[in-house]
Write a protein that holds these residues in place. Structure first.
Motif, PDB file in Angstrom:
ATOM      1  N   ILE A 179       0.842  -1.192   0.000  1.00  0.00           N
ATOM      2  CA  ILE A 179       0.000   0.000   0.000  1.00  0.00           C
ATOM      3  C   ILE A 179       0.878   1.243   0.000  1.00  0.00           C
ATOM      4  O   ILE A 179       1.830   1.330   0.759  1.00  0.00           O
ATOM      5  CB  ILE A 179      -0.933  -0.005   1.228  1.00  0.00           C
ATOM      6  CG1 ILE A 179      -1.912  -1.177   1.123  1.00  0.00           C
ATOM      7  CG2 ILE A 179      -1.688   1.314   1.347  1.00  0.00           C
ATOM      8  CD1 ILE A 179      -2.715  -1.419   2.374  1.00  0.00           C
ATOM      9  N   SER A 180       0.524   2.187  -0.852  1.00  0.00           N
ATOM     10  CA  SER A 180       1.208   3.463  -0.941  1.00  0.00           C
ATOM     11  C   SER A 180       0.136   4.541  -0.931  1.00  0.00           C
ATOM     12  O   SER A 180      -0.836   4.457  -1.684  1.00  0.00           O
ATOM     13  CB  SER A 180       2.021   3.538  -2.233  1.00  0.00           C
ATOM     14  OG  SER A 180       2.528   4.835  -2.425  1.00  0.00           O
ATOM     15  N   ILE A 181       0.270   5.523  -0.044  1.00  0.00           N
ATOM     16  CA  ILE A 181      -0.711   6.607   0.036  1.00  0.00           C
ATOM     17  C   ILE A 181       0.032   7.922  -0.175  1.00  0.00           C
ATOM     18  O   ILE A 181       0.763   8.374   0.694  1.00  0.00           O
ATOM     19  CB  ILE A 181      -1.443   6.602   1.391  1.00  0.00           C
ATOM     20  CG1 ILE A 181      -2.073   5.227   1.637  1.00  0.00           C
ATOM     21  CG2 ILE A 181      -2.503   7.700   1.416  1.00  0.00           C
ATOM     22  CD1 ILE A 181      -2.615   5.031   3.032  1.00  0.00           C
ATOM     23  N   GLN A 182      -0.173   8.504  -1.345  1.00  0.00           N
ATOM     24  CA  GLN A 182       0.521   9.723  -1.732  1.00  0.00           C
ATOM     25  C   GLN A 182      -0.475  10.880  -1.846  1.00  0.00           C
ATOM     26  O   GLN A 182      -1.671  10.700  -1.655  1.00  0.00           O
ATOM     27  CB  GLN A 182       1.275   9.503  -3.044  1.00  0.00           C
ATOM     28  CG  GLN A 182       2.252   8.336  -3.010  1.00  0.00           C
ATOM     29  CD  GLN A 182       3.264   8.422  -1.879  1.00  0.00           C
ATOM     30  OE1 GLN A 182       3.856   9.475  -1.662  1.00  0.00           O
ATOM     31  NE2 GLN A 182       3.463   7.331  -1.153  1.00  0.00           N
ATOM     32  N   GLU A 183       0.026  12.060  -2.168  1.00  0.00           N
ATOM     33  CA  GLU A 183      -0.832  13.246  -2.277  1.00  0.00           C
ATOM     34  C   GLU A 183      -1.976  13.018  -3.261  1.00  0.00           C
ATOM     35  O   GLU A 183      -3.109  13.428  -3.010  1.00  0.00           O
ATOM     36  CB  GLU A 183      -0.002  14.467  -2.697  1.00  0.00           C
ATOM     37  CG  GLU A 183      -0.785  15.768  -2.737  1.00  0.00           C
ATOM     38  CD  GLU A 183      -1.301  16.236  -1.378  1.00  0.00           C
ATOM     39  OE1 GLU A 183      -2.388  16.859  -1.355  1.00  0.00           O
ATOM     40  OE2 GLU A 183      -0.650  15.991  -0.344  1.00  0.00           O
ATOM     41  N   GLU A 184      -1.715  12.338  -4.374  1.00  0.00           N
ATOM     42  CA  GLU A 184      -2.787  12.095  -5.350  1.00  0.00           C
ATOM     43  C   GLU A 184      -3.878  11.198  -4.753  1.00  0.00           C
ATOM     44  O   GLU A 184      -5.059  11.338  -5.088  1.00  0.00           O
ATOM     45  CB  GLU A 184      -2.239  11.487  -6.635  1.00  0.00           C
ATOM     46  CG  GLU A 184      -1.702  10.080  -6.478  1.00  0.00           C
ATOM     47  CD  GLU A 184      -1.047   9.532  -7.733  1.00  0.00           C
ATOM     48  OE1 GLU A 184      -1.104   8.313  -7.907  1.00  0.00           O
ATOM     49  OE2 GLU A 184      -0.487  10.305  -8.519  1.00  0.00           O
ATOM     50  N   ASP A 185      -3.493  10.288  -3.848  1.00  0.00           N
ATOM     51  CA  ASP A 185      -4.485   9.441  -3.180  1.00  0.00           C
ATOM     52  C   ASP A 185      -5.339  10.273  -2.233  1.00  0.00           C
ATOM     53  O   ASP A 185      -6.557  10.100  -2.146  1.00  0.00           O
ATOM     54  CB  ASP A 185      -3.800   8.306  -2.407  1.00  0.00           C
ATOM     55  CG  ASP A 185      -2.962   7.425  -3.321  1.00  0.00           C
ATOM     56  OD1 ASP A 185      -3.518   6.891  -4.300  1.00  0.00           O
ATOM     57  OD2 ASP A 185      -1.762   7.288  -3.055  1.00  0.00           O
ATOM     58  N   TYR A 186      -4.702  11.188  -1.509  1.00  0.00           N
ATOM     59  CA  TYR A 186      -5.440  12.087  -0.619  1.00  0.00           C
ATOM     60  C   TYR A 186      -6.433  12.919  -1.421  1.00  0.00           C
ATOM     61  O   TYR A 186      -7.597  13.059  -1.037  1.00  0.00           O
ATOM     62  CB  TYR A 186      -4.472  12.991   0.155  1.00  0.00           C
ATOM     63  CG  TYR A 186      -5.196  14.108   0.872  1.00  0.00           C
ATOM     64  CD1 TYR A 186      -5.945  13.847   2.017  1.00  0.00           C
ATOM     65  CD2 TYR A 186      -5.151  15.402   0.384  1.00  0.00           C
ATOM     66  CE1 TYR A 186      -6.637  14.870   2.663  1.00  0.00           C
ATOM     67  CE2 TYR A 186      -5.834  16.426   1.021  1.00  0.00           C
ATOM     68  CZ  TYR A 186      -6.569  16.151   2.156  1.00  0.00           C
ATOM     69  OH  TYR A 186      -7.256  17.160   2.785  1.00  0.00           O
ATOM     70  N   GLN A 187      -5.986  13.472  -2.539  1.00  0.00           N
ATOM     71  CA  GLN A 187      -6.878  14.287  -3.367  1.00  0.00           C
ATOM     72  C   GLN A 187      -8.038  13.440  -3.901  1.00  0.00           C
ATOM     73  O   GLN A 187      -9.183  13.913  -3.985  1.00  0.00           O
ATOM     74  CB  GLN A 187      -6.100  14.937  -4.521  1.00  0.00           C
ATOM     75  CG  GLN A 187      -5.077  15.963  -4.078  1.00  0.00           C
ATOM     76  CD  GLN A 187      -5.656  17.125  -3.304  1.00  0.00           C
ATOM     77  OE1 GLN A 187      -6.788  17.537  -3.532  1.00  0.00           O
ATOM     78  NE2 GLN A 187      -4.900  17.659  -2.359  1.00  0.00           N
ATOM     79  N   SER A 188      -7.752  12.199  -4.263  1.00  0.00           N
ATOM     80  CA  SER A 188      -8.783  11.283  -4.734  1.00  0.00           C
ATOM     81  C   SER A 188      -9.806  11.011  -3.631  1.00  0.00           C
ATOM     82  O   SER A 188     -11.010  11.034  -3.860  1.00  0.00           O
ATOM     83  CB  SER A 188      -8.128   9.983  -5.209  1.00  0.00           C
ATOM     84  OG  SER A 188      -9.072   9.077  -5.718  1.00  0.00           O
ATOM     85  N   LEU A 189      -9.321  10.779  -2.415  1.00  0.00           N
ATOM     86  CA  LEU A 189     -10.212  10.558  -1.268  1.00  0.00           C
ATOM     87  C   LEU A 189     -11.064  11.791  -0.996  1.00  0.00           C
ATOM     88  O   LEU A 189     -12.262  11.692  -0.729  1.00  0.00           O
ATOM     89  CB  LEU A 189      -9.400  10.243  -0.012  1.00  0.00           C
ATOM     90  CG  LEU A 189      -8.945   8.822   0.168  1.00  0.00           C
ATOM     91  CD1 LEU A 189      -7.937   8.734   1.307  1.00  0.00           C
ATOM     92  CD2 LEU A 189     -10.117   7.909   0.430  1.00  0.00           C
ATOM     93  N   LYS A 190     -10.427  12.943  -1.046  1.00  0.00           N
ATOM     94  CA  LYS A 190     -11.121  14.200  -0.778  1.00  0.00           C
ATOM     95  C   LYS A 190     -12.272  14.384  -1.766  1.00  0.00           C
ATOM     96  O   LYS A 190     -13.395  14.721  -1.382  1.00  0.00           O
ATOM     97  CB  LYS A 190     -10.117  15.350  -0.876  1.00  0.00           C
ATOM     98  CG  LYS A 190     -10.629  16.669  -0.399  1.00  0.00           C
ATOM     99  CD  LYS A 190      -9.482  17.671  -0.407  1.00  0.00           C
ATOM    100  CE  LYS A 190      -9.961  19.049  -0.088  1.00  0.00           C
ATOM    101  NZ  LYS A 190      -8.878  20.022  -0.131  1.00  0.00           N
ATOM    102  N   ARG A 191     -11.993  14.118  -3.018  1.00  0.00           N
ATOM    103  CA  ARG A 191     -13.023  14.254  -4.053  1.00  0.00           C
ATOM    104  C   ARG A 191     -14.123  13.215  -3.861  1.00  0.00           C
ATOM    105  O   ARG A 191     -15.308  13.520  -3.940  1.00  0.00           O
ATOM    106  CB  ARG A 191     -12.388  14.121  -5.432  1.00  0.00           C
ATOM    107  CG  ARG A 191     -13.359  14.360  -6.540  1.00  0.00           C
ATOM    108  CD  ARG A 191     -12.667  14.437  -7.889  1.00  0.00           C
ATOM    109  NE  ARG A 191     -13.664  14.184  -8.903  1.00  0.00           N
ATOM    110  CZ  ARG A 191     -13.505  13.398  -9.934  1.00  0.00           C
ATOM    111  NH1 ARG A 191     -12.361  12.783 -10.135  1.00  0.00           N
ATOM    112  NH2 ARG A 191     -14.467  13.220 -10.792  1.00  0.00           N
ATOM    113  N   PHE A 192     -13.733  11.976  -3.582  1.00  0.00           N
ATOM    114  CA  PHE A 192     -14.711  10.903  -3.415  1.00  0.00           C
ATOM    115  C   PHE A 192     -15.646  11.174  -2.234  1.00  0.00           C
ATOM    116  O   PHE A 192     -16.848  10.952  -2.323  1.00  0.00           O
ATOM    117  CB  PHE A 192     -14.005   9.557  -3.211  1.00  0.00           C
ATOM    118  CG  PHE A 192     -14.956   8.396  -3.070  1.00  0.00           C
ATOM    119  CD1 PHE A 192     -15.462   7.763  -4.191  1.00  0.00           C
ATOM    120  CD2 PHE A 192     -15.344   7.945  -1.822  1.00  0.00           C
ATOM    121  CE1 PHE A 192     -16.342   6.696  -4.065  1.00  0.00           C
ATOM    122  CE2 PHE A 192     -16.220   6.877  -1.681  1.00  0.00           C
ATOM    123  CZ  PHE A 192     -16.721   6.259  -2.811  1.00  0.00           C
TER     124      PHE A 192
END
Length: 109
Positions: free
Chosen positions: A47-60
């Motif tokens: 598992i890798s959680i990067q800034e793009e994952d955070y932005q994806s979560l925020k949008r979702f």
């Protein structure tokens, strides 16, 4: 936003929020920049959680099509996310333990 639009790191986090058992709220805490040790991942993809994952979560969490309501709070690189019950944050949120952590120094189960 649909599940298939999420990044892999975002999916890993959200899957943990869905483990609601016995009406208990699940809090998942993660660090932006987290990289799971491949040995700890076993046969699964690390598992890798990067800034793009955070932005994806925020949008979702704002645009998901499944009717679930989430609360996310970020302090520097540490983010907490919870799946809300009855669309509101409990008054005693600090009484709920963190169910799963994805941080560079620890991974809890």
């Amino acid at each position: 936003m649909e599940w298939s639009d999420l990044t892999e790191g975002a999916k890993a986090v959200l899957e943990q929020t869905r483990n609601i058992k016995n009406d208990k709220i699940q809090i998942v805490e993660f660090e932006v920049g987290f990289e799971q040790d491949p040995e700890l991942a076993g046969d699964a993809e690390p598992i890798s959680i990067q800034e793009e994952d955070y932005q994806s979560l925020k949008r979702f969490t704002k645009e998901n099509e499944y009717g679930d309501k989430y609360h996310m709070a970020r302090n520097k690189n540490i983010v907490k996310i919870i799946l809300l019950e009855k669309d509101k944050i409990p008054d005693n949120l600090s009484d709920f333990p963190v169910f799963k952590e994805y941080k560079n120094d620890t991974v809890t189960e």
